[in-house]
Design a protein around this motif. Structure first.
Motif, PDB file in Angstrom:
ATOM      1  N   LEU A  17       0.826  -1.203   0.000  1.00 38.85           N
ATOM      2  CA  LEU A  17       0.000   0.000   0.000  1.00 38.85           C
ATOM      3  C   LEU A  17       0.865   1.260   0.000  1.00 38.85           C
ATOM      4  O   LEU A  17       0.560   2.241  -0.693  1.00 38.85           O
ATOM      5  N   MET A  18       1.950   1.255   0.752  1.00 38.95           N
ATOM      6  CA  MET A  18       2.868   2.395   0.765  1.00 38.95           C
ATOM      7  C   MET A  18       3.462   2.641  -0.622  1.00 38.95           C
ATOM      8  O   MET A  18       3.575   3.790  -1.067  1.00 38.95           O
ATOM      9  N   ASP A  19       3.834   1.575  -1.305  1.00 38.09           N
ATOM     10  CA  ASP A  19       4.413   1.705  -2.647  1.00 38.09           C
ATOM     11  C   ASP A  19       3.411   2.348  -3.604  1.00 38.09           C
ATOM     12  O   ASP A  19       3.762   3.247  -4.375  1.00 38.09           O
ATOM     13  N   ALA A  20       2.164   1.904  -3.552  1.00 36.04           N
ATOM     14  CA  ALA A  20       1.142   2.472  -4.428  1.00 36.04           C
ATOM     15  C   ALA A  20       0.879   3.940  -4.075  1.00 36.04           C
ATOM     16  O   ALA A  20       0.705   4.780  -4.963  1.00 36.04           O
ATOM     17  N   TYR A  21       0.856   4.252  -2.779  1.00 41.99           N
ATOM     18  CA  TYR A  21       0.583   5.625  -2.347  1.00 41.99           C
ATOM     19  C   TYR A  21       1.713   6.568  -2.750  1.00 41.99           C
ATOM     20  O   TYR A  21       1.474   7.602  -3.384  1.00 41.99           O
ATOM     21  N   PHE A  22       2.950   6.233  -2.397  1.00 39.83           N
ATOM     22  CA  PHE A  22       4.058   7.154  -2.661  1.00 39.83           C
ATOM     23  C   PHE A  22       4.364   7.290  -4.145  1.00 39.83           C
ATOM     24  O   PHE A  22       4.911   8.306  -4.578  1.00 39.83           O
ATOM     25  N   ASN A  23       4.003   6.285  -4.941  1.00 37.20           N
ATOM     26  CA  ASN A  23       4.151   6.394  -6.391  1.00 37.20           C
ATOM     27  C   ASN A  23       2.893   6.937  -7.065  1.00 37.20           C
ATOM     28  O   ASN A  23       2.801   6.938  -8.292  1.00 37.20           O
ATOM     29  N   GLU A  24       1.924   7.370  -6.246  1.00 34.29           N
ATOM     30  CA  GLU A  24       0.697   8.040  -6.703  1.00 34.29           C
ATOM     31  C   GLU A  24      -0.081   7.208  -7.722  1.00 34.29           C
ATOM     32  O   GLU A  24      -0.527   7.688  -8.754  1.00 34.29           O
ATOM     33  N   ARG A  25      -0.278   5.925  -7.372  1.00 35.24           N
ATOM     34  CA  ARG A  25      -1.032   5.020  -8.235  1.00 35.24           C
ATOM     35  C   ARG A  25      -2.435   4.726  -7.705  1.00 35.24           C
ATOM     36  O   ARG A  25      -3.201   4.025  -8.366  1.00 35.24           O
ATOM     37  N   LEU A  26      -2.765   5.209  -6.510  1.00 39.10           N
ATOM     38  CA  LEU A  26      -4.086   4.941  -5.953  1.00 39.10           C
ATOM     39  C   LEU A  26      -5.125   5.864  -6.586  1.00 39.10           C
ATOM     40  O   LEU A  26      -4.886   7.051  -6.785  1.00 39.10           O
ATOM     41  N   VAL A  27      -6.282   5.285  -6.885  1.00 31.56           N
ATOM     42  CA  VAL A  27      -7.352   6.028  -7.547  1.00 31.56           C
ATOM     43  C   VAL A  27      -8.596   6.012  -6.663  1.00 31.56           C
ATOM     44  O   VAL A  27      -8.902   5.005  -6.023  1.00 31.56           O
ATOM     45  N   ALA A  28      -9.315   7.125  -6.635  1.00 35.02           N
ATOM     46  CA  ALA A  28     -10.591   7.170  -5.915  1.00 35.02           C
ATOM     47  C   ALA A  28     -11.566   8.048  -6.671  1.00 35.02           C
ATOM     48  O   ALA A  28     -11.177   8.908  -7.464  1.00 35.02           O
TER      49      ALA A  28
ATOM     50  N   TYR B 228      -6.143  10.394  -9.171  1.00 38.08           N
ATOM     51  CA  TYR B 228      -5.038   9.796  -8.436  1.00 38.08           C
ATOM     52  C   TYR B 228      -4.816  10.485  -7.097  1.00 38.08           C
ATOM     53  O   TYR B 228      -5.143  11.661  -6.925  1.00 38.08           O
ATOM     54  N   ASN B 229      -4.223   9.740  -6.165  1.00 43.02           N
ATOM     55  CA  ASN B 229      -3.819  10.354  -4.903  1.00 43.02           C
ATOM     56  C   ASN B 229      -2.608  11.265  -5.115  1.00 43.02           C
ATOM     57  O   ASN B 229      -1.894  11.165  -6.129  1.00 43.02           O
ATOM     58  N   LYS B 230      -2.387  12.161  -4.178  1.00 45.85           N
ATOM     59  CA  LYS B 230      -1.198  13.001  -4.156  1.00 45.85           C
ATOM     60  C   LYS B 230      -0.379  12.605  -2.934  1.00 45.85           C
ATOM     61  O   LYS B 230      -0.861  12.682  -1.817  1.00 45.85           O
ATOM     62  N   ALA B 231       0.847  12.155  -3.139  1.00 43.49           N
ATOM     63  CA  ALA B 231       1.657  11.631  -2.040  1.00 43.49           C
ATOM     64  C   ALA B 231       2.339  12.759  -1.279  1.00 43.49           C
ATOM     65  O   ALA B 231       3.146  13.497  -1.845  1.00 43.49           O
ATOM     66  N   ILE B 232       2.007  12.899   0.002  1.00 40.62           N
ATOM     67  CA  ILE B 232       2.631  13.878   0.877  1.00 40.62           C
ATOM     68  C   ILE B 232       3.360  13.153   2.011  1.00 40.62           C
ATOM     69  O   ILE B 232       4.574  13.255   2.150  1.00 40.62           O
ATOM     70  N   SER B 233       2.599  12.406   2.800  1.00 37.49           N
ATOM     71  CA  SER B 233       3.182  11.694   3.933  1.00 37.49           C
ATOM     72  C   SER B 233       2.182  10.673   4.446  1.00 37.49           C
ATOM     73  O   SER B 233       0.984  10.751   4.179  1.00 37.49           O
ATOM     74  N   ILE B 234       2.692   9.696   5.209  1.00 43.19           N
ATOM     75  CA  ILE B 234       1.857   8.721   5.903  1.00 43.19           C
ATOM     76  C   ILE B 234       2.195   8.776   7.383  1.00 43.19           C
ATOM     77  O   ILE B 234       3.373   8.786   7.762  1.00 43.19           O
ATOM     78  N   SER B 235       1.175   8.823   8.218  1.00 37.53           N
ATOM     79  CA  SER B 235       1.378   8.772   9.665  1.00 37.53           C
ATOM     80  C   SER B 235       0.800   7.472  10.209  1.00 37.53           C
ATOM     81  O   SER B 235      -0.066   6.851   9.596  1.00 37.53           O
ATOM     82  N   LEU B 236       1.285   7.072  11.355  1.00 36.17           N
ATOM     83  CA  LEU B 236       0.826   5.850  12.017  1.00 36.17           C
ATOM     84  C   LEU B 236       0.958   6.056  13.512  1.00 36.17           C
ATOM     85  O   LEU B 236       1.998   6.528  13.992  1.00 36.17           O
ATOM     86  N   ASP B 237      -0.085   5.750  14.270  1.00 37.17           N
ATOM     87  CA  ASP B 237       0.067   5.776  15.718  1.00 37.17           C
ATOM     88  C   ASP B 237      -0.440   4.465  16.305  1.00 37.17           C
ATOM     89  O   ASP B 237      -1.360   3.843  15.781  1.00 37.17           O
ATOM     90  N   CYS B 238       0.194   4.053  17.374  1.00 42.16           N
ATOM     91  CA  CYS B 238      -0.166   2.797  18.028  1.00 42.16           C
ATOM     92  C   CYS B 238       0.168   2.895  19.504  1.00 42.16           C
ATOM     93  O   CYS B 238       0.883   3.804  19.944  1.00 42.16           O
TER      94      CYS B 238
END
Length: 305
Positions: free
Chosen positions: A222-233, A247-257
């Motif tokens: 999923l990260m590869d698709a996002y950062f390479n802007e291949r996700l479509v919605a 297409y999505n626009k890749a800026i950043s991904i956050s994660l909290d746990c």
């Protein structure tokens, strides 16, 4: 025929939108009908990153169309999804901002993503039942949703798997559903009606399938698709009741746990995420509230990994 069709399609993808011919399935008697079917099959089989966006915005199909058996599995599934969402949109456009209806309309339209051991694919009604079943039986409902079970709406929780960037994690060999991985808009002024930009990551692997590397592989895909802007919605156009694919626009991904969720902490670090902050008493983990750790990865850092 196949070489000519692929050359033709790739050429179309580089032409401005206002002169791109449509894929027309409205006339089954047309002499070009079979070629159109073959071209749709080919463009999806090739996994061209433009395919879903191109087909969604330029295909013509009547709502009473019956999916022909000559279509490949991916093309057949895409057309069925297309017909369902277009029909839902037209029937319910006046109720667009009603939560359940918008979720039904704005389902994931991305093709499957294949890794070494897992496949990421869109969810189905069967996945919805299994997803909720595991949340209850594995004892993860409060942990994953932050909502006490007795006051939640099961239907709304289960609808999470239909979001535009939500994917079922499937075992590549057995075809068994293993869990869910998803991205959500991070900015407060952004919603599912706008192209994804900054994103928040979530994942949930069913208890019996944990500690086998599935989460890491699914998140990496999923990260590869996002950062390479291949996700479509599907997103709204300037006028209120019309949709288009973007297409999505890749800026950043956050994660909290939770700071006690050692598996998620190890996963985040192994994928290049950097610890940014401590969020006090934000996670319910192990029958008590605990601090959360906020991780972050931007586009530039991702491509330097």
């Amino acid at each position: 025929m196949e070489d000519k069709a692929l050359t033709y399609i790739r050429g179309l993808l580089n032409i401005k939108d206002d002169v791109i011919p449509k894929f027309d399935l409205s006339d089954m008697e047309s002499p070009n009908y079979k070629d159109t079917i073959e071209n749709i099959n080919l463009i999806l089989d090739e996994n061209d990153p433009n395919a879903v966006k191109y087909l969604w915005n330029h295909i013509i199909i009547p709502f009473d169309y019956k999916v022909d058996l000559d279509f490949t599995e991916d093309a057949k599934g895409f057309i069925e999804s297309y017909l369902y969402k277009r029909e839902e949109w037209l029937k319910n456009s006046s109720l667009y901002y009603h939560n359940d209806l918008s979720l039904n309309i704005l389902r994931n339209i991305n093709p499957p993503m294949e890794g070494e051991n897992v496949i990421l694919r869109v969810g189905t009604n069967l996945d919805e039942d299994l997803y909720y079943k595991h949340l209850i039986e594995d004892g993860d409902f409060l942990f994953y949703t932050m909502i006490p079970l007795e006051s939640s709406n099961p239907k709304n929780v289960a609808l999470n798997l239909y979001h535009p960037y939500s994917f079922i994690v499937e075992n590549k060999k057995t075809k068994e559903a293993l869990g869910l991985v998803a991205l959500r808009p991070l900015r407060k002024d952004q919603n599912f009606q706008s192209p994804l930009e900054a994103a928040a990551l979530s994942y949930y692997i069913y208890k019996e399938h944990r500690n086998k590397g599935y989460a890491k592989e699914a998140v990496a895909l999923l990260m590869d698709a996002y950062f390479n802007e291949r996700l479509v919605a599907l997103t709204t156009k300037d006028y209120k009741y019309e949709m288009e694919a973007n297409y999505n626009k890749a800026i950043s991904i956050s994660l909290d746990c939770s700071e006690k969720n050692y598996a998620s902490i190890a996963l985040a670090k192994s994928l290049g995420f950097k610890e940014e902050a401590i969020l006090h008493n934000t996670w319910y983990f192990g029958d008590e509230y605990s601090n959360g750790i906020f991780f972050f990865l931007d586009r530039d850092s991702y491509f330097k990994l």
